[in-house]
Motif scaffolding. Structure first.
Motif, short mmCIF file in Angstrom:
data_model
loop_
_atom_site.label_atom_id
_atom_site.label_comp_id
_atom_site.label_asym_id
_atom_site.label_seq_id
_atom_site.Cartn_x
_atom_site.Cartn_y
_atom_site.Cartn_z
N PHE A 95 55.98 -34.36 -77.35
CA PHE A 95 57.31 -35.54 -77.68
C PHE A 95 56.96 -35.94 -79.05
CE2 PHE A 95 54.87 -36.23 -73.61
CZ PHE A 95 56.26 -36.62 -72.96
N VAL A 96 58.51 -35.88 -79.98
CA VAL A 96 59.20 -36.52 -81.32
C VAL A 96 59.82 -37.03 -81.61
CG1 VAL A 96 60.02 -34.24 -81.70
CG2 VAL A 96 58.93 -35.55 -83.75
N VAL B 207 59.80 -40.53 -69.72
CA VAL B 207 60.03 -41.11 -70.73
C VAL B 207 61.54 -41.56 -71.34
CG1 VAL B 207 60.31 -40.19 -73.04
CG2 VAL B 207 58.61 -39.48 -72.08
N ALA B 208 62.43 -40.75 -70.69
CA ALA B 208 63.39 -41.77 -70.61
C ALA B 208 63.66 -43.19 -69.73
CB ALA B 208 64.57 -40.80 -69.46
N ALA B 209 63.28 -43.59 -69.16
CA ALA B 209 62.90 -44.76 -68.43
C ALA B 209 61.82 -45.47 -69.78
CB ALA B 209 62.23 -44.28 -67.19
N LEU B 210 61.04 -44.87 -70.11
CA LEU B 210 60.15 -46.04 -70.87
C LEU B 210 61.43 -46.18 -71.92
CD1 LEU B 210 57.70 -46.42 -72.20
CD2 LEU B 210 57.56 -44.19 -73.67
N LEU C 127 55.57 -44.42 -77.99
CA LEU C 127 55.41 -43.09 -76.63
C LEU C 127 53.53 -43.40 -77.10
CD1 LEU C 127 57.16 -40.30 -78.79
CD2 LEU C 127 57.55 -40.82 -75.91
N LYS C 128 53.19 -43.27 -78.17
CA LYS C 128 51.52 -43.08 -78.15
C LYS C 128 50.86 -44.70 -77.65
CE LYS C 128 50.80 -41.42 -82.66
NZ LYS C 128 50.59 -41.85 -84.25
N ALA C 129 51.90 -45.79 -77.38
CA ALA C 129 51.06 -46.45 -76.41
C ALA C 129 51.35 -46.59 -75.28
CB ALA C 129 52.07 -48.23 -76.39
N ALA C 130 52.09 -45.73 -74.56
CA ALA C 130 52.14 -44.74 -73.28
C ALA C 130 51.67 -43.50 -72.80
CB ALA C 130 53.47 -44.46 -72.97
#
Length: 125
Positions: free
Chosen positions: A22-23, A81-84, A41-44
């Protein structure tokens, strides 16, 4: 004649988080947004490439925040990721062709999915 059977549809299994790259790209001009997206993102447990900014000419159009699927087949992960980031599945799009101009030496690198941080608010913390 023999009856024809339809093949069963199966949903593609989610890839383990480490198998999708991801970016985060800042298109909204919010200072620090790409780094915050990268940290989220990294935390997930999602691996990321170097976050960056799109060209000022793209930011000036005030694009919405979206999740772009660069690599076909990663739609399920894009939904996660959208939900995140508190985005809807309607905010998931294929990577445009031609792609948006990236600025300041930014690149999507090997990313399969782009978190495009635009003018609509997303959950960064």
């Amino acid at each position: 004649t023999a009856a024809r059977t339809q093949p069963r549809r199966t949903s593609a299994a989610r890839r383990p988080a480490g198998q999708a790259m991801f970016v985060g790209l800042n298109a909204g001009g919010v200072s620090g947004a790409p780094t915050k997206a990268d940290n989220r993102l990294k935390a997930a447990v999602y691996p990321t490439t170097r976050a960056g900014n799109v060209a000022a000419s793209v930011s000036a159009t005030h694009p919405p925040s979206l999740i772009y699927v660069v690599t076909p087949g990663f739609e399920r992960e894009a939904g996660d990721v959208a939900a995140l980031f508190s985005l809807q599945t309607s905010d998931i799009r294929p990577w445009p062709s031609p792609p948006p101009s990236l600025g300041n030496g930014s690149s999507i690198g090997d990313a399969n999915i782009v978190v495009f941080i635009g003018s609509t608010p997303i959950k960064l913390a």
